[in-house]
Write an enzyme that holds these catalytic residues in place. Structure first.
Site, PDB file in Angstrom:
ATOM      1  N   TYR A  87       0.861  -1.194   0.000  1.00  0.00           N
ATOM      2  CA  TYR A  87       0.000   0.000   0.000  1.00  0.00           C
ATOM      3  C   TYR A  87       0.888   1.232   0.000  1.00  0.00           C
ATOM      4  CZ  TYR A  87      -4.977  -0.950   0.378  1.00  0.00           C
ATOM      5  OH  TYR A  87      -6.274  -1.255   0.093  1.00  0.00           O
TER       6      TYR A  87
ATOM      7  N   GLU B 128      -0.533   4.908  -0.484  1.00  0.00           N
ATOM      8  CA  GLU B 128      -1.267   6.157  -0.710  1.00  0.00           C
ATOM      9  C   GLU B 128      -0.319   7.354  -0.631  1.00  0.00           C
ATOM     10  OE1 GLU B 128      -2.809   3.730   0.998  1.00  0.00           O
ATOM     11  OE2 GLU B 128      -5.005   4.014   0.949  1.00  0.00           O
TER      12      GLU B 128
ATOM     13  N   ASP C 232      -7.287  12.700 -25.380  1.00  0.00           N
ATOM     14  CA  ASP C 232      -7.256  11.311 -24.897  1.00  0.00           C
ATOM     15  C   ASP C 232      -6.601  10.487 -26.007  1.00  0.00           C
ATOM     16  OD1 ASP C 232      -7.768   8.661 -24.295  1.00  0.00           O
ATOM     17  OD2 ASP C 232      -9.819   9.036 -23.577  1.00  0.00           O
TER      18      ASP C 232
ATOM     19  N   THR D 162      -4.467   5.237 -21.701  1.00  0.00           N
ATOM     20  CA  THR D 162      -4.256   3.953 -21.046  1.00  0.00           C
ATOM     21  C   THR D 162      -2.857   3.476 -21.435  1.00  0.00           C
ATOM     22  OG1 THR D 162      -5.421   2.988 -22.916  1.00  0.00           O
ATOM     23  CG2 THR D 162      -6.637   3.144 -20.853  1.00  0.00           C
TER      24      THR D 162
ATOM     25  N   LYS E 196      -2.661  -0.465 -24.458  1.00  0.00           N
ATOM     26  CA  LYS E 196      -3.047  -0.627 -25.860  1.00  0.00           C
ATOM     27  C   LYS E 196      -1.766  -0.649 -26.702  1.00  0.00           C
ATOM     28  CE  LYS E 196      -7.713   1.360 -25.400  1.00  0.00           C
ATOM     29  NZ  LYS E 196      -7.840   2.005 -24.085  1.00  0.00           N
TER      30      LYS E 196
ATOM     31  N   ARG F 213      -2.381  -3.060 -17.708  1.00  0.00           N
ATOM     32  CA  ARG F 213      -3.669  -2.367 -17.720  1.00  0.00           C
ATOM     33  C   ARG F 213      -3.628  -1.238 -16.700  1.00  0.00           C
ATOM     34  NH1 ARG F 213      -6.499  -5.308 -21.087  1.00  0.00           N
ATOM     35  NH2 ARG F 213      -8.195  -3.833 -20.989  1.00  0.00           N
TER      36      ARG F 213
HETATM   37  N1  DSN Z   1     -12.409  -0.292 -24.323  1.00  0.00           N
HETATM   38  C1  DSN Z   1     -11.481   0.542 -25.037  1.00  0.00           C
HETATM   39  C2  DSN Z   1     -11.352   0.166 -26.470  1.00  0.00           C
HETATM   40  O1  DSN Z   1     -11.504  -1.013 -26.759  1.00  0.00           O
HETATM   41  O2  DSN Z   1     -11.096   1.000 -27.295  1.00  0.00           O
HETATM   42  C3  DSN Z   1     -11.810   1.988 -24.894  1.00  0.00           C
HETATM   43  O3  DSN Z   1     -11.856   2.310 -23.582  1.00  0.00           O
END
Ligand code: DSN
Length: 431
Positions: free
Chosen positions: A71, A73, A217, A243, A246, A252
């Site tokens: 942890y 924080e 984004d 994110t 990807k 993740r």
């Molecule tokens: N779920 C994501 C995607 O597949 O593009 C977007 O948040």
């Protein structure tokens, strides 16, 4: 679906993707069985979901590390718990690498994923009830950019900009007119299903004109931005979210980049505003993936991602499948199946049976629903990681077209599935 077509020796090699196989197999055979089956599914299938990828063994090891036990924080050297010297190290490494890779003033690497990162942007920059503007979900936008079923439309007043229903492209004049009419306090640029370039400088100009903050984004295109293959929003945007799992090929998680003037409010929005303890194992893995992304080989990978997406799109068009905007500039393709008479969901489910994974998706001007849309969304990041080049992507396009043209024909599906498995055997996952 039974993906197992393999010899015991191959089975042992697939099992090696499970880092401590013995431990989990003995402790929990049921979870082990599902984990093994998923590893086989990934090995013997073609992954075309544009937001998915395969992480390196180094990233996988960091995710499965003892940092999950901690942890922490707070932020580095300002924690609410003891024993955080090593967490401080990895979080500082991840932050410094993120700032260097993207040329940003400030980075926060603690958001649990993309939606929490975007929620933190709202919390930091807006008051409840103020107006936000983003790309509509059916046009390719994200839920958190103000779509009606999301918090971003419940707690804020939302205006959604479309894409041109004929061309599938953003019409910047329309965005500008909407902005002038509704005077949003925040404008989002970014998408989950847009295959062309975002002109971030134009968005910034529109935001400045109406006195709005500008958020980009870049979850889908982060790798292309980092490697100079897509225009860079960092000089223009107040904040940039993404994110990390990807195209960036990390765990993740998510990151927020911010101009210095927003650094404190973004950090306070993430913690203590929205989250408790950061997921330190994920932070460690973000650090590793950013190290990998700074390597010249990652630029070569991203160039191949784009070349592969273009090859896939070109071959689909040759096979008579409509591709929204006629092609792609990035990693993603939106195929409109309306003219084939096959709904996107049926295509997705039939392709699943042929070991080809994609997702049904709305297309601009879609007459069908979000749950049963007209298109499918495809992408090249995972197959490029696997080593595919343009020739293999053309094979994939032809299999995809074969299946879509023959959704009722089990023989074609079975034939494609067998051919897919043979190709996958030539490009094993590297674990
Ligand atoms: N779920 C994501 C995607 O597949 O593009 C977007 O948040």
């Amino acid at each position: 679906m039974n993906n197992t077509q393999n010899h015991p020796a191959e089975s042992a090699s697939i099992g090696s993707a499970i880092l401590d196989r013995k431990a989990i197999e003995q402790t929990d055979p049921e979870v082990f069985a599902a984990l093994f089956a998923e590893t086989e599914r990934q090995h013997y299938g073609l992954e075309l979901i544009p937001s998915e990828n395969y992480v390196s063994r180094a990233v996988l090891t960091a995710i499965g590390s003892v940092f999950t036990n901690k942890y922490s924080e707070g932020y580095a050297h300002k924690r609410y718990y003891g024993g955080n010297e090593n967490v401080d190290t990895i979080e500082t490494i991840a932050i410094e690498r993120a700032k260097a890779l993207f040329g940003a003033d400030h980075a926060n690497v603690q958001p649990y994923s993309g939606s929490p990162a975007n929620l933190a942007v709202y919390y930091a920059l807006l008051e409840p009830g103020e107006t936000v503007m983003g790309m509509a979900l059916p046009a390719g936008g994200h839920l958190t950019h103000g779509w009606k079923v999301n918090f971003s439309a419940h707690f804020f007043s939302s205006v959604q900009y479309p894409v041109d229903p004929e061309t599938g492209l953003i019409d910047y004049d329309v965005v500008w007119e909407l902005a002038k009419e509704h005077r949003p306090k925040l404008i989002w640029a970014g998408a989950t299903a847009y295959s062309r370039i975002f002109e971030f400088d134009k968005f910034a100009q529109i935001a400045e004109d109406v006195g709005a903050r500008f958020a980009a984004d870049i979850a889908h295109i982060s790798g292309l931005v980092a490697t100079g293959l897509h225009p860079d929003p960092v000089p223009y945007a107040d904040v940039v979210t993404m994110t990390t799992h990807k195209l960036l090929r990390g765990p993740r998680g998510a990151m927020i980049l911010a101009k210095e003037e927003h650094a404190r409010s973004i950090d306070r929005a993430v913690f203590p505003g929205l989250q408790g303890g950061p997921h330190d194992h994920v932070t460690a893995a973000i650090g590793v993936c950013l190290q990998e992304a700074a390597d010249p080989s990652y630029t070569e990978y991203c160039k191949q991602v784009v070349a592969n997406a273009k090859a896939l799109a070109e071959e689909l068009v040759k096979r008579g499948i409509d591709v929204v905007t006629g092609g792609t500039d990035n990693h993603l393709i939106l195929a409109d199946l309306s003219s084939t008479g096959v709904p996107g969901k049926v295509a997705q489910q039939t392709l699943d049976r042929a070991n080809i994974t994609c997702n049904a998706n709305m297309v601009p001007g879609d007459k069908r629903s979000a749950f049963d849309p007209s298109g499918i969304r495809l992408g090249s990041p995972a197959l490029t990681t696997r080593g595919f080049k343009e020739a293999e992507m053309r094979m994939v396009a032809n299999w995809l077209a074969d299946v879509v043209e023959n959704v009722e024909d089990g023989t074609t599906v079975e034939r494609v599935r067998n051919e897919v498995i043979e190709l996958c055997k030539q490009y094993p996952l590297w674990y």
